[in-house]
Design a protein around this motif. Structure first.
Motif, PDB file in Angstrom:
ATOM      1  N   SER A  50      36.332  27.564  29.214  1.00  0.00           N
ATOM      2  CA  SER A  50      36.767  26.402  29.978  1.00  0.00           C
ATOM      3  C   SER A  50      35.835  26.192  31.157  1.00  0.00           C
ATOM      4  CB  SER A  50      38.201  26.599  30.491  1.00  0.00           C
ATOM      5  OG  SER A  50      38.250  27.673  31.409  1.00  0.00           O
ATOM      6  N   ALA A  51      35.836  24.987  31.669  1.00  0.00           N
ATOM      7  CA  ALA A  51      34.959  24.667  32.798  1.00  0.00           C
ATOM      8  C   ALA A  51      35.350  25.458  34.047  1.00  0.00           C
ATOM      9  CB  ALA A  51      35.004  23.170  33.078  1.00  0.00           C
ATOM     10  N   THR A  52      36.619  25.805  34.178  1.00  0.00           N
ATOM     11  CA  THR A  52      37.058  26.518  35.368  1.00  0.00           C
ATOM     12  C   THR A  52      36.478  27.928  35.455  1.00  0.00           C
ATOM     13  OG1 THR A  52      39.061  27.180  34.188  1.00  0.00           O
ATOM     14  CG2 THR A  52      39.201  25.224  35.586  1.00  0.00           C
ATOM     15  N   SER A  53      36.108  28.495  34.312  1.00  0.00           N
ATOM     16  CA  SER A  53      35.532  29.843  34.310  1.00  0.00           C
ATOM     17  C   SER A  53      34.016  29.820  34.127  1.00  0.00           C
ATOM     18  CB  SER A  53      36.163  30.689  33.203  1.00  0.00           C
ATOM     19  OG  SER A  53      35.914  30.118  31.926  1.00  0.00           O
ATOM     20  N   LEU A  54      33.423  28.629  34.192  1.00  0.00           N
ATOM     21  CA  LEU A  54      31.997  28.507  33.882  1.00  0.00           C
ATOM     22  C   LEU A  54      31.129  29.261  34.887  1.00  0.00           C
ATOM     23  CD1 LEU A  54      29.764  27.273  32.131  1.00  0.00           C
ATOM     24  CD2 LEU A  54      29.832  25.253  33.599  1.00  0.00           C
ATOM     25  N   ARG A  55      31.408  29.138  36.164  1.00  0.00           N
ATOM     26  CA  ARG A  55      30.555  29.773  37.166  1.00  0.00           C
ATOM     27  C   ARG A  55      30.462  31.288  36.946  1.00  0.00           C
ATOM     28  NH1 ARG A  55      28.742  28.554  42.322  1.00  0.00           N
ATOM     29  NH2 ARG A  55      29.958  26.611  42.357  1.00  0.00           N
ATOM     30  N   SER A  56      31.595  31.941  36.752  1.00  0.00           N
ATOM     31  CA  SER A  56      31.577  33.383  36.553  1.00  0.00           C
ATOM     32  C   SER A  56      30.934  33.757  35.223  1.00  0.00           C
ATOM     33  CB  SER A  56      32.999  33.943  36.625  1.00  0.00           C
ATOM     34  OG  SER A  56      33.831  33.335  35.647  1.00  0.00           O
ATOM     35  N   ALA A  57      31.150  32.927  34.204  1.00  0.00           N
ATOM     36  CA  ALA A  57      30.546  33.209  32.903  1.00  0.00           C
ATOM     37  C   ALA A  57      29.026  33.113  32.966  1.00  0.00           C
ATOM     38  CB  ALA A  57      31.092  32.248  31.849  1.00  0.00           C
ATOM     39  N   LEU A  58      28.524  32.120  33.662  1.00  0.00           N
ATOM     40  CA  LEU A  58      27.075  31.952  33.767  1.00  0.00           C
ATOM     41  C   LEU A  58      26.423  33.093  34.535  1.00  0.00           C
ATOM     42  CD1 LEU A  58      26.774  28.110  34.438  1.00  0.00           C
ATOM     43  CD2 LEU A  58      26.073  29.341  32.372  1.00  0.00           C
ATOM     44  N   ALA A  59      27.149  33.681  35.449  1.00  0.00           N
ATOM     45  CA  ALA A  59      26.588  34.776  36.238  1.00  0.00           C
ATOM     46  C   ALA A  59      26.227  35.969  35.371  1.00  0.00           C
ATOM     47  CB  ALA A  59      27.581  35.196  37.315  1.00  0.00           C
ATOM     48  N   ALA A  60      26.879  36.099  34.193  1.00  0.00           N
ATOM     49  CA  ALA A  60      26.624  37.230  33.310  1.00  0.00           C
ATOM     50  C   ALA A  60      25.639  36.911  32.190  1.00  0.00           C
ATOM     51  CB  ALA A  60      27.942  37.709  32.702  1.00  0.00           C
ATOM     52  N   VAL A  61      25.208  35.676  32.106  1.00  0.00           N
ATOM     53  CA  VAL A  61      24.329  35.263  31.002  1.00  0.00           C
ATOM     54  C   VAL A  61      22.895  35.720  31.261  1.00  0.00           C
ATOM     55  CG1 VAL A  61      23.327  33.267  29.817  1.00  0.00           C
ATOM     56  CG2 VAL A  61      25.766  33.301  30.367  1.00  0.00           C
ATOM     57  N   ARG A  62      22.253  36.212  30.210  1.00  0.00           N
ATOM     58  CA  ARG A  62      20.856  36.625  30.312  1.00  0.00           C
ATOM     59  C   ARG A  62      19.956  35.857  29.346  1.00  0.00           C
ATOM     60  NH1 ARG A  62      22.723  37.807  34.167  1.00  0.00           N
ATOM     61  NH2 ARG A  62      22.966  39.840  35.198  1.00  0.00           N
ATOM     62  N   ALA A  63      20.506  34.925  28.612  1.00  0.00           N
ATOM     63  CA  ALA A  63      19.693  34.142  27.665  1.00  0.00           C
ATOM     64  C   ALA A  63      18.706  33.271  28.429  1.00  0.00           C
ATOM     65  CB  ALA A  63      20.601  33.263  26.806  1.00  0.00           C
ATOM     66  N   PRO A  64      17.481  33.075  27.888  1.00  0.00           N
ATOM     67  CA  PRO A  64      16.495  32.235  28.569  1.00  0.00           C
ATOM     68  C   PRO A  64      16.925  30.785  28.732  1.00  0.00           C
ATOM     69  CG  PRO A  64      15.442  33.626  26.911  1.00  0.00           C
ATOM     70  CD  PRO A  64      16.917  33.746  26.702  1.00  0.00           C
ATOM     71  N   TRP A  65      17.775  30.303  27.810  1.00  0.00           N
ATOM     72  CA  TRP A  65      18.223  28.914  27.876  1.00  0.00           C
ATOM     73  C   TRP A  65      19.725  28.865  27.679  1.00  0.00           C
ATOM     74  CZ3 TRP A  65      15.287  24.794  29.230  1.00  0.00           C
ATOM     75  CH2 TRP A  65      13.909  24.972  29.231  1.00  0.00           C
ATOM     76  N   VAL A  66      20.374  27.986  28.408  1.00  0.00           N
ATOM     77  CA  VAL A  66      21.811  27.751  28.250  1.00  0.00           C
ATOM     78  C   VAL A  66      22.033  26.261  28.090  1.00  0.00           C
ATOM     79  CG1 VAL A  66      24.094  27.936  29.289  1.00  0.00           C
ATOM     80  CG2 VAL A  66      22.419  29.762  29.639  1.00  0.00           C
ATOM     81  N   LEU A  67      22.755  25.883  27.019  1.00  0.00           N
ATOM     82  CA  LEU A  67      23.136  24.490  26.808  1.00  0.00           C
ATOM     83  C   LEU A  67      24.651  24.433  26.721  1.00  0.00           C
ATOM     84  CD1 LEU A  67      20.277  24.951  25.029  1.00  0.00           C
ATOM     85  CD2 LEU A  67      20.576  22.465  24.826  1.00  0.00           C
ATOM     86  N   ILE A  68      25.241  23.452  27.383  1.00  0.00           N
ATOM     87  CA  ILE A  68      26.695  23.387  27.515  1.00  0.00           C
ATOM     88  C   ILE A  68      27.205  22.066  26.950  1.00  0.00           C
ATOM     89  CG2 ILE A  68      28.632  23.473  29.116  1.00  0.00           C
ATOM     90  CD1 ILE A  68      26.704  24.947  31.076  1.00  0.00           C
ATOM     91  N   ASP A  69      28.066  22.170  25.933  1.00  0.00           N
ATOM     92  CA  ASP A  69      28.713  20.997  25.358  1.00  0.00           C
ATOM     93  C   ASP A  69      30.043  20.794  26.063  1.00  0.00           C
ATOM     94  OD1 ASP A  69      29.214  18.852  23.665  1.00  0.00           O
ATOM     95  OD2 ASP A  69      30.159  20.119  22.139  1.00  0.00           O
ATOM     96  N   THR A  70      30.392  19.558  26.325  1.00  0.00           N
ATOM     97  CA  THR A  70      31.578  19.269  27.133  1.00  0.00           C
ATOM     98  C   THR A  70      32.465  18.221  26.471  1.00  0.00           C
ATOM     99  OG1 THR A  70      30.443  17.538  28.374  1.00  0.00           O
ATOM    100  CG2 THR A  70      30.310  19.781  29.245  1.00  0.00           C
ATOM    101  N   ALA A  71      33.683  18.135  26.974  1.00  0.00           N
ATOM    102  CA  ALA A  71      34.635  17.145  26.469  1.00  0.00           C
ATOM    103  C   ALA A  71      34.484  15.823  27.215  1.00  0.00           C
ATOM    104  CB  ALA A  71      36.055  17.661  26.642  1.00  0.00           C
ATOM    105  N   PRO A  72      34.789  14.706  26.571  1.00  0.00           N
ATOM    106  CA  PRO A  72      34.832  13.425  27.288  1.00  0.00           C
ATOM    107  C   PRO A  72      36.144  13.294  28.051  1.00  0.00           C
ATOM    108  CG  PRO A  72      35.429  13.091  24.999  1.00  0.00           C
ATOM    109  CD  PRO A  72      35.067  14.556  25.140  1.00  0.00           C
ATOM    110  N   HIS A  73      36.223  12.292  28.889  1.00  0.00           N
ATOM    111  CA  HIS A  73      37.476  11.950  29.582  1.00  0.00           C
ATOM    112  C   HIS A  73      38.025  13.133  30.379  1.00  0.00           C
ATOM    113  CE1 HIS A  73      37.115   8.609  26.853  1.00  0.00           C
ATOM    114  NE2 HIS A  73      37.376   9.350  25.812  1.00  0.00           N
ATOM    115  N   ALA A  74      37.149  13.965  30.934  1.00  0.00           N
ATOM    116  CA  ALA A  74      37.599  15.129  31.697  1.00  0.00           C
ATOM    117  C   ALA A  74      36.766  15.196  32.974  1.00  0.00           C
ATOM    118  CB  ALA A  74      37.456  16.395  30.872  1.00  0.00           C
ATOM    119  N   GLU A  75      37.154  14.403  33.961  1.00  0.00           N
ATOM    120  CA  GLU A  75      36.328  14.251  35.157  1.00  0.00           C
ATOM    121  C   GLU A  75      36.180  15.555  35.933  1.00  0.00           C
ATOM    122  OE1 GLU A  75      36.081  11.554  39.246  1.00  0.00           O
ATOM    123  OE2 GLU A  75      37.386  10.957  37.580  1.00  0.00           O
ATOM    124  N   GLU A  76      37.273  16.302  36.084  1.00  0.00           N
ATOM    125  CA  GLU A  76      37.188  17.547  36.844  1.00  0.00           C
ATOM    126  C   GLU A  76      36.294  18.568  36.135  1.00  0.00           C
ATOM    127  OE1 GLU A  76      37.754  20.409  39.825  1.00  0.00           O
ATOM    128  OE2 GLU A  76      37.855  18.219  39.745  1.00  0.00           O
TER     129      GLU A  76
END
Length: 213
Positions: free
Chosen positions: A58-84
């Motif tokens: 979920s987007a709410t846990s994205l910041r902490s999840a990204l902190a643990a990522v070591r992949a050279p590239w990260v691409l994020i798919d998202t939902a429409p109609h979800a402003e927050e």
């Protein structure tokens, strides 16, 4: 580690399709699916190749999840109609890619996504997606007109417009990308050109943020 988020408040503009094809071209990449429909995850589960890696959440846990990522590239798919959710993604990536179709309602709908990325102060680009293929080397008139219209948003517009081609969807049936399904086809060529352009935009943006690969 450039982080790329695909955002569009309007549905049906091809965020997931682009995220999947681009993540394969990125090579050693992590594709994160934040859309509750989990379409990218469903594609990945039918895939034989080990890359890209896949994560869902979920987007709410994205910041902490990204902190643990070591992949050279990260691409994020998202939902429409979800402003927050879109706000959270925009605040935690280096580059936002805003796909749009060439129809007038799609072009007008970009405004809400542009407003989100401007508040987040995140670099963003616009990609014309699923446009009518040109009959010659020139792009279709509707694509040229759409390109002129989106200039009003004041964001870079990708010089490569992705045509509406059957190979893009056929490739996904068994977990492949179009660059694997029909590597010498026009769809694969356009996607490779798109990735080269986004690669450069994201690398520059990550360099400015201190997160370059």
């Amino acid at each position: 580690m450039p982080r790329i988020g695909l955002l569009a408040q309007k549905g049906g503009v091809g965020k997931t399709t682009l995220a999947v094809h681009l993540s394969v071209l990125a090579g050693d990449a992590l594709l994160i699916d934040l859309d509750p429909q989990r379409s990218a995850v469903a594609w990945w589960r039918t895939r034989a190749a080990p890359l890209p890696a896949m994560a869902e959440g979920s987007a709410t846990s994205l910041r902490s999840a990204l902190a643990a990522v070591r992949a050279p590239w990260v691409l994020i798919d998202t939902a429409p109609h979800a402003e927050e959710d879109a706000r959270l993604v925009a605040e935690n990536v280096d580059l936002v890619v805003i796909p749009t179709r060439a129809a007038i309602l799609d072009l007008r709908a970009i405004a809400s996504t542009v407003a989100i990325v401007r508040r987040a102060r995140t670099p963003a680009v616009i990609v014309l997606n699923a446009v009518p293929p040109g009959r010659t080397v020139a792009e279709a008139t509707v694509t040229t007109e759409a390109r002129a219209a989106v200039q009003a948003y004041g964001l870079p517009v990708c010089p490569v417009a992705v045509g509406q081609r059957a190979a893009l969807s056929h490739a996904l049936n068994d977990g492949r990308a179009v660059s694997e399904f029909e590597p010498n086809g026009k769809a694969a060529g356009e996607m490779r050109e798109l990735w080269r352009w986004i690669h450069d935009q994201a690398t520059d943006a990550a360099g400015r943020s201190g997160r370059a690969a």
